[in-house]
Scaffold this active site. Structure first.
Site, mmCIF file in Angstrom:
data_model
loop_
_atom_site.group_PDB
_atom_site.id
_atom_site.type_symbol
_atom_site.label_atom_id
_atom_site.label_comp_id
_atom_site.label_asym_id
_atom_site.label_seq_id
_atom_site.Cartn_x
_atom_site.Cartn_y
_atom_site.Cartn_z
ATOM 1 N N TYR A 1 -16.367 -46.105 12.061
ATOM 2 C CA TYR A 1 -17.713 -46.868 11.889
ATOM 3 C C TYR A 1 -17.794 -48.030 11.932
ATOM 4 C CZ TYR A 1 -18.298 -41.924 11.103
ATOM 5 O OH TYR A 1 -18.834 -39.796 11.427
ATOM 6 N N GLY B 1 -29.999 -33.252 15.437
ATOM 7 C CA GLY B 1 -30.047 -33.467 16.852
ATOM 8 C C GLY B 1 -30.708 -35.443 17.464
#
Length: 338
Positions: free
Chosen positions: A61, A209
């Site tokens: 990341y 999501g």
């Protein structure tokens, strides 16, 4: 720090954590320009204040920037948190590389410890299975890190039930982190049951999501070109309108119950088993508090079942990853979920 309800606590190996943790990826990676260092720090400290104790980062990341951020901001609170990071997928010369060789895992662990400013990582995952390296070899390297005192427990990410069992035979696996939400049901094809059987926590990433299961789903046409969702088929013009229609049905269910869409989505994920923990990510303190508030809600089973009928692997349109990316993922596939 706010103390979570005792009935909202779940086990990840030796650790007891609230059922909602924080995925830190989008503070540094994948979703357009990251927030300022000050705003990112505010989000992390607000999570701590809200009772979050599980913080999930990775060497990938921001190519190390996220670990540095987490280490700098949460370092003074190290004894209050469960710190999770990942190896086996990193940035090399500006590109993402999957490398599960033992020597790479050992080197990455030392680099992560330095960036995090700690002498031990509580939960260290193999971020992706390297198809060129047997999982037994990668897990063997992780086990060496445990023996050396650099890592307390180990986990896997985005692997199948068969791979989990092979790994668990080498060294106990504490957690399996796979994508799991109303519209991504892959764990139901094997890993949900396997983790329960083996006593492994299932840590659900992207449980809302990637922003789709919220009260403000992304306007795809307005997403910047480097937003990861641009590459995902279910967010494309060919599939997104149909998915938005399903989401509207879900939103109506949530509204009638006095819930936000994210709260209904999170409650559904947490209902899938007492061994399931969710790690939504956000850049908004308000959204963070909305997510954590689900721990104080009692959502009727009938509503959760209805939500699961509206969105499922049988109704969602489009795969979760592009065809070029799917070979990198070891999880079971299901219908349109990829």
């Amino acid at each position: 720090m706010n103390a979570p309800r005792t009935d909202a606590l779940r086990r990840i190996g030796p650790f007891e954590v609230p059922a909602v943790g924080l995925g830190c990826m989008n503070l540094s990676h994948a979703y357009d320009t990251p927030p300022s260092p000050g705003d990112a720090a505010k989000l992390l400290l607000s999570a701590l204040e809200a009772g979050v104790t599980l913080f999930d980062t990775a060497a990938l990341y921001g190519y190390g920037a996220n670990e540095e951020l987490v280490g700098r901001v949460l370092g003074p609170h190290r004894d209050e948190i469960v710190l999770a990071s990942k190896c086996g997928m990193t940035g090399v010369d500006g590109r993402r590389v999957i490398d599960g060789r033992p020597e790479t895992i050992r080197r990455t662990a030392d680099e992560s410890l330095a960036r995090l400013g700690t002498d031990v990582i509580d939960l260290y995952y193999l971020h992706r299975l390297d198809p060129a390296v047997p999982v037994e070899e990668s897990v063997g390297a992780l086990a060496e890190l445990v023996a050396a005192g650099k890592v307390r427990t180990i986990g896997l990410s985005e692997v199948s039930a068969a791979t989990l069992r092979r790994a668990h035979a080498v060294h106990p696996i504490t957690a399996l982190q796979n994508e799991y939400s109303l519209w991504t049901r892959n764990p139901e094809r094997g890993t949900l049951a396997a983790t329960r059987e083996l006593g492994v926590a299932l840590v659900a990433f992207s449980p809302v999501g990637r922003g789709f299961l919220t009260d403000a789903p992304p306007a795809v046409a307005e997403l910047p070109s480097d937003d990861i969702r641009r590459t995902m088929p279910r967010f494309t013009d060919a599939h997104y309108p149909a998915n938005l229609a399903l989401r509207a049905e879900l939103a109506a269910l949530a509204s009638d119950a006095g819930l936000t869409v994210a709260q209904l989505a999170l409650a559904w994920v947490l209902s899938r088993g007492e061994h399931v923990v969710a790690i939504p990510g956000t850049r908004s303190v308000d959204h963070l508090r909305e997510d954590v508030a689900v721990l104080d809600l009692d959502v009727p089973a009938e509503l959760l079942a209805a939500a699961g009928r509206v969105l499922s692997d049988g109704t969602v349109h489009g795969s979760r990853y592009a065809e070029a990316t799917l070979p990198e993922i070891d999880t079971e596939r299901c219908g349109a979920a990829g």
